[in-house]
Design a protein around this motif. Sequence first.
Motif, PDB file in Angstrom:
ATOM      1  N   HIS A  45      -4.552   5.762   1.611  1.00 21.61           N
ATOM      2  CA  HIS A  45      -3.765   5.441   2.768  1.00 21.61           C
ATOM      3  C   HIS A  45      -4.307   5.207   3.918  1.00 21.61           C
ATOM      4  O   HIS A  45      -4.412   6.009   4.587  1.00 21.61           O
ATOM      5  N   ALA A  46      -5.121   4.152   4.248  1.00 23.80           N
ATOM      6  CA  ALA A  46      -6.088   3.800   5.309  1.00 23.80           C
ATOM      7  C   ALA A  46      -5.351   3.904   6.604  1.00 23.80           C
ATOM      8  O   ALA A  46      -5.896   4.286   7.449  1.00 23.80           O
ATOM      9  N   VAL A  47      -4.175   3.488   6.672  1.00 25.37           N
ATOM     10  CA  VAL A  47      -3.464   3.501   8.109  1.00 25.37           C
ATOM     11  C   VAL A  47      -2.742   5.282   8.447  1.00 25.37           C
ATOM     12  O   VAL A  47      -2.397   5.269   9.550  1.00 25.37           O
TER      13      VAL A  47
ATOM     14  N   THR B 264      -0.323  11.639   0.588  1.00 25.67           N
ATOM     15  CA  THR B 264      -0.045   9.940   0.669  1.00 25.67           C
ATOM     16  C   THR B 264       0.664   9.903  -0.739  1.00 25.67           C
ATOM     17  O   THR B 264       1.188   8.587  -0.426  1.00 25.67           O
ATOM     18  N   GLU B 265       0.947  10.498  -1.632  1.00 24.64           N
ATOM     19  CA  GLU B 265       1.922  10.120  -2.780  1.00 24.64           C
ATOM     20  C   GLU B 265       3.272   9.957  -2.084  1.00 24.64           C
ATOM     21  O   GLU B 265       4.143   8.938  -2.201  1.00 24.64           O
ATOM     22  N   ALA B 266       3.851  10.835  -1.241  1.00 22.91           N
ATOM     23  CA  ALA B 266       4.988  11.005  -0.424  1.00 22.91           C
ATOM     24  C   ALA B 266       5.169   9.708   0.435  1.00 22.91           C
ATOM     25  O   ALA B 266       6.013   8.957   0.389  1.00 22.91           O
ATOM     26  N   GLN B 267       3.818   9.405   1.149  1.00 23.31           N
ATOM     27  CA  GLN B 267       3.937   8.050   1.992  1.00 23.31           C
ATOM     28  C   GLN B 267       4.054   6.978   1.094  1.00 23.31           C
ATOM     29  O   GLN B 267       5.016   5.990   1.598  1.00 23.31           O
TER      30      GLN B 267
ATOM     31  N   GLU C 196       7.074   3.754   1.530  1.00 25.63           N
ATOM     32  CA  GLU C 196       6.840   2.407   1.361  1.00 25.63           C
ATOM     33  C   GLU C 196       7.412   1.657   0.217  1.00 25.63           C
ATOM     34  O   GLU C 196       7.783   0.678   0.542  1.00 25.63           O
ATOM     35  N   GLU C 197       7.331   2.267  -1.015  1.00 24.90           N
ATOM     36  CA  GLU C 197       7.982   1.656  -2.288  1.00 24.90           C
ATOM     37  C   GLU C 197       9.517   1.781  -1.831  1.00 24.90           C
ATOM     38  O   GLU C 197      10.154   0.457  -2.115  1.00 24.90           O
ATOM     39  N   ARG C 198       9.969   2.722  -1.359  1.00 26.17           N
ATOM     40  CA  ARG C 198      11.441   2.556  -1.113  1.00 26.17           C
ATOM     41  C   ARG C 198      11.879   1.219   0.043  1.00 26.17           C
ATOM     42  O   ARG C 198      12.703   0.566   0.083  1.00 26.17           O
TER      43      ARG C 198
END
Length: 169
Positions: free
Chosen positions: A8-10, A108-111, A115-117
């Motif tokens: 998650h680069a950002v 990062t998984e939570a992020q 994003e997927e949602r």
Amino acid sequence: LNIVGRRHAVLHILLYPAVVQGESAAAEVAAGIAYFNTTRSADIVVIARGGGSLEDMAPFNSEVLARAIAASELPVVSAVGHETDFSIADFVADLRAPTPAAAAELITEAQHKVEERIERLQRRLERASRYKMMQASERLARISIDTSLARLRNVFGRRQQRIDELCFR
């Protein structure tokens, strides 16, 4: 840091410099938690340290640090030691990660889920918009010129009748 950067680069990471072993470690880590809660410059606090001997891990079993974690308004992830190491900080924290690398993956998984949602909702909104446009186009196509002219004649006829009534009065 490498895992977060790769996955998650950002994601912005702020580091609070603190020693993680020795007599002053518990107080310094607790000060870092207080700092992030005061400044609100972070969304989550991760306490991370690789494994070590029982003496090296002692600061993470201290009451000072446990109280600081419990008092934190920001969520705290304890990523102290290796998978087999447990500390009081692990039990007080909002989430325990078995290793610092696992903490990076969990965050990062939570992020990614967020994003997927958002992407799913955006696609759903686009489909709904296209459907509404299609319905409006079909309604517009069904309105024929004859129907439109008949409606206009009806409106003008009523207006003409109203004018005749007013003239008669």
